[in-house]
Design an enzyme around this catalytic site. Structure first.
Site, short mmCIF file in Angstrom:
data_model
loop_
_atom_site.label_atom_id
_atom_site.label_comp_id
_atom_site.label_asym_id
_atom_site.label_seq_id
_atom_site.Cartn_x
_atom_site.Cartn_y
_atom_site.Cartn_z
N TYR A 2 0.85 -1.18 0.00
CA TYR A 2 0.00 0.00 0.00
C TYR A 2 0.90 1.24 0.00
O TYR A 2 0.82 2.10 0.87
CB TYR A 2 -0.97 -0.01 1.19
CG TYR A 2 -2.30 0.57 0.81
CD1 TYR A 2 -3.14 -0.10 -0.07
CD2 TYR A 2 -2.72 1.81 1.29
CE1 TYR A 2 -4.35 0.44 -0.47
CE2 TYR A 2 -3.93 2.35 0.90
CZ TYR A 2 -4.74 1.67 0.02
OH TYR A 2 -5.93 2.20 -0.37
N GLU B 247 4.04 8.04 -0.50
CA GLU B 247 5.19 8.86 -0.86
C GLU B 247 6.44 8.55 -0.02
O GLU B 247 7.56 8.62 -0.52
CB GLU B 247 4.81 10.32 -0.70
CG GLU B 247 5.24 11.15 -1.87
CD GLU B 247 4.74 12.56 -1.73
OE1 GLU B 247 3.50 12.74 -1.57
OE2 GLU B 247 5.58 13.47 -1.76
N HIS C 25 7.38 5.65 1.14
CA HIS C 25 8.05 4.46 0.56
C HIS C 25 8.80 4.84 -0.71
O HIS C 25 9.90 4.35 -0.96
CB HIS C 25 7.02 3.39 0.20
CG HIS C 25 6.28 2.82 1.37
ND1 HIS C 25 4.92 2.88 1.49
CD2 HIS C 25 6.73 2.17 2.47
CE1 HIS C 25 4.54 2.28 2.61
NE2 HIS C 25 5.62 1.85 3.22
N MET D 272 12.32 7.60 9.01
CA MET D 272 12.44 8.09 10.38
C MET D 272 11.10 8.49 10.99
O MET D 272 11.02 8.83 12.16
CB MET D 272 13.41 9.28 10.45
CG MET D 272 14.86 8.85 10.54
SD MET D 272 15.18 7.78 11.98
CE MET D 272 15.31 9.00 13.29
N VAL E 105 9.05 12.63 5.23
CA VAL E 105 8.57 13.50 4.14
C VAL E 105 7.44 14.36 4.71
O VAL E 105 6.56 13.85 5.41
CB VAL E 105 8.04 12.67 2.96
CG1 VAL E 105 7.69 13.56 1.78
CG2 VAL E 105 9.05 11.62 2.54
N SER F 127 1.23 11.38 5.97
CA SER F 127 0.73 10.13 6.51
C SER F 127 -0.59 9.82 5.85
O SER F 127 -1.36 10.74 5.54
CB SER F 127 0.52 10.27 8.03
OG SER F 127 -0.34 9.26 8.49
#
Ligand code: PAF
EC number: 6.3.2.1
Length: 281
Positions: A32, A35, A37, A148, A176, A185
């Site tokens: 799933y 951004e 990943h 992180m 990010v 998220s």
């Protein structure tokens, strides 16, 4: 890009790639893809000859009250995104392939777990460590990439890699963020309009705390109390925790010095957001 679902095939390919002198960058995921990943994949692409992405929703890291079946899955979409981001291999095993029988050796993570989100997720990191040991043996990466945003997971993986001498460089990749600082998220979509306007205050509180510490404040309690006030004044969220530890050991500290983490979790009406900052004081 090749999709591999069998462990033996993955091991054979990785052996061949290594024999050809290629370096392997690895991004383990539960699919799933978002951004965060893709940023990990891009970084892996820059630093390695071969990029491997794994997609495996790992049942052993779900608690009794967490719904493994309800975890979102969309392999076709992930496959497209992985291809675009430049992955060479996607390792996509099923549960039967990864856990064909009851494990005869159990892994228990004893340090860095009973704090932050780990406090409320007993056994979660045992499952994460178990699957990563397996994946590291299967993929044999030179470098492994972790976001992180989940700094506690990075700390646990750091312990695993060092304690068990994996010849792997752990590469933590910065969170990010949206333009206004809110950590990206998939949960942000559950914020109401007002909550979305308030939510950047979480990162702002971390930045202001860092400013105070960098200007000489050394008392963790003073920083925690400042942050609590700030978040309570600027948001309607309920603070789940704000904690300060040494990093990556995640031990309590009396004086703010060395590498530290400040991490927080705040509950809004339909989303619980987490964020953190780590740096060396
Ligand atoms: O961060 C995740 O998605 C998972 O915890 C990981 C590292 C892929 C292990 O299942």
């Amino acid at each position: 890009m090749k999709v591999i679902s069998k462990i033996s095939q993955m091991q054979a390919i990785m052996k061949q790639e290594r024999m050809n002198g290629r370096t392997i960058g690895f991004v383990p995921t539960m699919g799933y893809l978002h951004e965060g990943h893709l940023t990990l994949l891009q970084r892996a692409r820059q630093e390695n000859d071969i990029v491997v992405l794994s997609i495996f929703v790992n049942p052993t890291q779900f608690g009794p009250n967490e719904d493994f079946d309800a975890y979102p899955r969309n392999f076709e979409r992930d496959e497209q995104l992985a291809k675009k981001a430049g992955a060479d291999y996607v390792f996509y095993p099923d549960v039967e392939e990864m856990y064909p029988r009851k494990m005869s050796v159990a892994v228990t993570v004893t340090e860095r777990v009973n704090v932050l989100c780990g406090k409320q997720r007993e056994g979660h990191f045992d499952g994460v460590a178990t699957v990563l040991i397996k994946l590291f043996h299967i993929v044999t990466p030179d470098r492994a990439y972790f976001g992180m945003k989940d700094a506690q997971q990075v700390a646990v993986v750091d312990g695993l890699v060092h304690d068990y001498n994996f010849p792997i460089e752990l590469v933590p990749v910065e969170t990010v963020r949206e333009k206004d600082g809110l950590a990206k998220s998939s949960r942000n979509v559950y914020l109401t309009e007002t909550e979305r306007e308030e939510a950047p205050a979480l990162y702002k509180s971390l930045k202001l705390a860092k400013e105070r510490i960098d200007s000489g404040e050394r008392n963790p309690e003073a920083i925690l109390s400042f942050m609590k006030d700030y978040i309570q004044t600027h948001t309607s969220g309920i603070i789940d925790y704000i904690e300060i530890y040494s990093y990556p050991e995640l031990k309590e500290i009396d004086t703010l010095e060395g590498r530290i983490i400040i991490a927080l979790a705040v509950k809004f009406s339909k989303a619980r957001l987490i964020d953190n900052m780590t740096w060396t004081v």
